[in-house]
Motif scaffolding. Structure first.
Motif, PDB file in Angstrom:
ATOM      1  N   HIS A 189       8.196 -11.343  95.522  1.00 34.06           N
ATOM      2  CA  HIS A 189       6.813 -10.871  95.728  1.00 34.06           C
ATOM      3  C   HIS A 189       5.833 -11.444  94.716  1.00 34.06           C
ATOM      4  CE1 HIS A 189       8.133  -8.128  98.790  1.00 34.06           C
ATOM      5  NE2 HIS A 189       9.053  -7.634  97.971  1.00 34.06           N
ATOM      6  N   ILE A 190       6.325 -12.318  93.825  1.00 33.23           N
ATOM      7  CA  ILE A 190       5.404 -12.871  92.809  1.00 33.23           C
ATOM      8  C   ILE A 190       4.768 -14.152  93.346  1.00 33.23           C
ATOM      9  CG2 ILE A 190       5.217 -13.803  90.461  1.00 33.23           C
ATOM     10  CD1 ILE A 190       7.561 -12.018  89.655  1.00 33.23           C
ATOM     11  N   ASN A 191       3.450 -14.170  93.348  1.00 30.31           N
ATOM     12  CA  ASN A 191       2.718 -15.331  93.867  1.00 30.31           C
ATOM     13  C   ASN A 191       3.015 -16.580  93.056  1.00 30.31           C
ATOM     14  OD1 ASN A 191       1.456 -14.221  95.989  1.00 30.31           O
ATOM     15  ND2 ASN A 191      -0.437 -13.675  94.853  1.00 30.31           N
ATOM     16  N   ASN A 207       8.015  -7.256  86.102  1.00 30.53           N
ATOM     17  CA  ASN A 207       6.606  -7.044  85.712  1.00 30.53           C
ATOM     18  C   ASN A 207       6.141  -8.131  84.754  1.00 30.53           C
ATOM     19  OD1 ASN A 207       6.457  -4.758  87.220  1.00 30.53           O
ATOM     20  ND2 ASN A 207       6.864  -3.352  85.519  1.00 30.53           N
ATOM     21  N   ALA A 262       5.680 -11.395  86.600  1.00 29.30           N
ATOM     22  CA  ALA A 262       4.463 -11.373  87.427  1.00 29.30           C
ATOM     23  C   ALA A 262       3.234 -11.581  86.537  1.00 29.30           C
ATOM     24  CB  ALA A 262       4.373 -10.040  88.177  1.00 29.30           C
ATOM     25  N   GLU A 263       3.200 -10.904  85.406  1.00 31.82           N
ATOM     26  CA  GLU A 263       2.063 -11.043  84.474  1.00 31.82           C
ATOM     27  C   GLU A 263       1.992 -12.462  83.919  1.00 31.82           C
ATOM     28  OE1 GLU A 263       2.038  -6.719  82.361  1.00 31.82           O
ATOM     29  OE2 GLU A 263       1.833  -8.458  81.031  1.00 31.82           O
ATOM     30  N   GLU A 306       0.736 -14.868  86.497  1.00 33.14           N
ATOM     31  CA  GLU A 306      -0.709 -14.680  86.720  1.00 33.14           C
ATOM     32  C   GLU A 306      -1.503 -15.309  85.576  1.00 33.14           C
ATOM     33  OE1 GLU A 306      -1.721 -10.661  87.692  1.00 33.14           O
ATOM     34  OE2 GLU A 306      -3.873 -11.158  87.634  1.00 33.14           O
TER      35      GLU A 306
END
Ligand SMILES: Cc1ncc(COP(=O)(O)O)c(C=O)c1O
Length: 469
Positions: free
Chosen positions: A355-357, A420, A423-424, A427
């Motif tokens: 689910h991580i872009n 998490n 993902a951070e 980003e």
């Protein structure tokens, strides 16, 4: 420019070692007077406590496979009982010989070797995966020379096979032929078939490979080895104590052991998912003939008749005792339970990454999860993870990063924290286009033929600074 980049990388690497050198006395010669035990233990505890948080709380890929306090205490007790043992002297320490023979038998029973005493599968213990692989490759070299008359034997291995195969080729004057992978990050069998020559002693398959955690098509490699009359080594150093249990848990695991008739040797590391202390691995052979080529014997040494099964002479029998004790303490039910929680945690992490872009997983691995990005520099993402406390493994050709899931990651909250933080980190990097990882230029140079030599030099300098006081 190159020098500047080198200096910068050295500075980064050296900064990891400096805190220890700055805060504690540096010994460049023996202390004039011996120090009190208490004093030495206090200093060592200070050093160990600093390092402990990182691996103990699950921030590290691989490296510490169990790390549970009560397991460590148990192994330490076993070490202290056996600290003087040396299998080089079977007359003094027959217990060490018993432990090693039983470690080999128990391990063989996991790989189609049979526990009935009838199977011909045999082996020895060694100090780790690299030694197991090197011992096997040297055995194949001498087997090929003696039994097949091949003067300059070749190893044909997937490009994803562990560096230990290249090390073996270098040390034993063999040629390593590397074969590319298919789109699933498993060795391309057709290419391997084409790479085999009349000088090939052995082909290699990983179960699974270190970089991508993918299992090579061992069944097809077995057919190939039989057809061509050559050896097949299965490197199950990483997966040896996961795959047999994953299979029993109903996971889809293709055969990768002696049940395949072409498999002639297999390495499995007890010091990884066997949960023994570091310094322990098992090398298995289909039959005793090949194992004989591993042994060193001499009859004319002034020191007397001498034989040793591995590269070392004297060996720490306590490590074999610890390995034996770990295997007994876990038993089948313990390994099944541990494997289940590792695979379940890996599933949770794979689901999270999906689910991580901008991040995608390479292949369809079970618990060694490599990921890359088509949109940003994955090494910059790895740096962002390092700033968040993680220690992951950088890969190359293609650029990627992996996390090898261990029991440390099965602790409540660790998998969520990883997803998490990733993902951070992704980003953060995608919000600063053009951000490059610290190691990006070096990996770039390592990938280019004309700058590879410089990167070798960098690694040698890194080795030099590690021994600088
Ligand atoms: C597939 C594989 N083979 C061999 C090795 C080498 O093991 P060691 O580091 O114990 O020498 C590793 C280590 O991670 C591995 O993953």
């Amino acid at each position: 420019m190159l020098e500047e980049e080198f200096d910068f990388i050295m500075e980064v690497l050296e900064s990891e070692l400096r805190p220890y050198r700055d805060s504690h006395h540096v010994y460049r010669k023996l202390p004039e007077k011996g120090r009190a035990h208490e004093d030495i233990l206090t200093e060592m505890n200070e050093l160990a406590i600093r390092e402990r948080t990182k691996w103990h709380s699950g921030y590290v890929s691989g490296a510490v496979y169990n790390g549970d306090d009560s397991h460590i205490d148990f192994l330490n007790e076993v070490y202290s009982i056996n600290s003087q043992a040396n299998p080089l002297h079977p007359d003094i320490w027959p217990s060490a010989i018993k432990y090693e023979a039983e470690i080999v038998a128990m391990t063989a029973s996991l790989f189609g070797g049979g526990d009935d005493g009838v199977s011909s599968v045999c082996g020895t213990v060694s100090s780790g995966g690299t030694e197991s692989i090197m011992l096997a490759m040297r055995a194949y070299r001498d087997w090929a020379r003696t039994e097949k008359g091949i003067a300059e034997p070749q190893i044909v291995a997937p490009a994803s096979a562990h560096a230990a195969f290249e090390k073996a080729a270098q040390c034993f004057d063999m040629e390593l032929v590397q074969v590319g992978l298919d789109s699933d990050w498993r060795v391309d069998v057709e290419a391997m078939n084409n790479a085999i020559s009349d000088r090939t002693a052995v082909i290699v398959g990983s179960a699974p490979s270190f970089p991508h955690g993918m299992i090579d098509p061992i069944e097809e490699l077995s057919d190939l080895a039989l057809e061509r009359g050559i050896g097949l080594h299965v490197d199950s150093c990483l997966g040896g104590f996961i795959l047999p249990f994953a299979r029993r848990l109903g996971r889809r695991v293709p055969p990768a052991d002696f049940s395949l008739p072409g498999v002639t040797s297999l390495s499995a590391d007890t010091h990884k998912f066997g949960y023994a202390a570091k310094g322990s691995s098992v090398i298995l052979y289909r039959d005793a003939l090949l194992r004989r080529y591993q042994m060193y014997t001499t009859t004319n040494w002034m020191g007397g008749l001498y034989y040793s099964p591995t590269f070392a002479g004297s060996r720490p029998g306590a490590l074999s005792a610890e390995c034996w004790a770990a295997m007994l303490a876990f038993g089948e039910d313990g390994y099944l339970k541990a494997t289940k929680s590792i695979l379940d945690t890996a599933d949770q992490i794979k689901e999270g990454i999906s689910h991580i872009n901008g991040i995608r997983i390479l292949g369809d691995p079970l618990w060694v999860i490599s990921f890359t990005s088509d949109e940003m520099d994955i090494y910059a993402v790895a740096d962002a993870m390092t700033r968040r406390g993680w220690s992951l493994n950088g890969l190359q050709n293609p650029p990627a990063v992996h996390i090898c899931i261990t029991l440390r990651h099965t602790i409540e909250g660790v998998a969520e924290r990883f997803v998490n933080d990733l993902a951070e980190s992704a980003e953060e990097v995608s919000n600063s286009p053009g951000t490059m990882g610290v190691m990006t230029p070096i990996y770039g140079m390592a990938g280019a033929v004309d700058t590879r030599g410089e990167v070798h030099e960098l690694l040698l300098r890194y080795a030099d600074i590690q021994f600088k006081t």
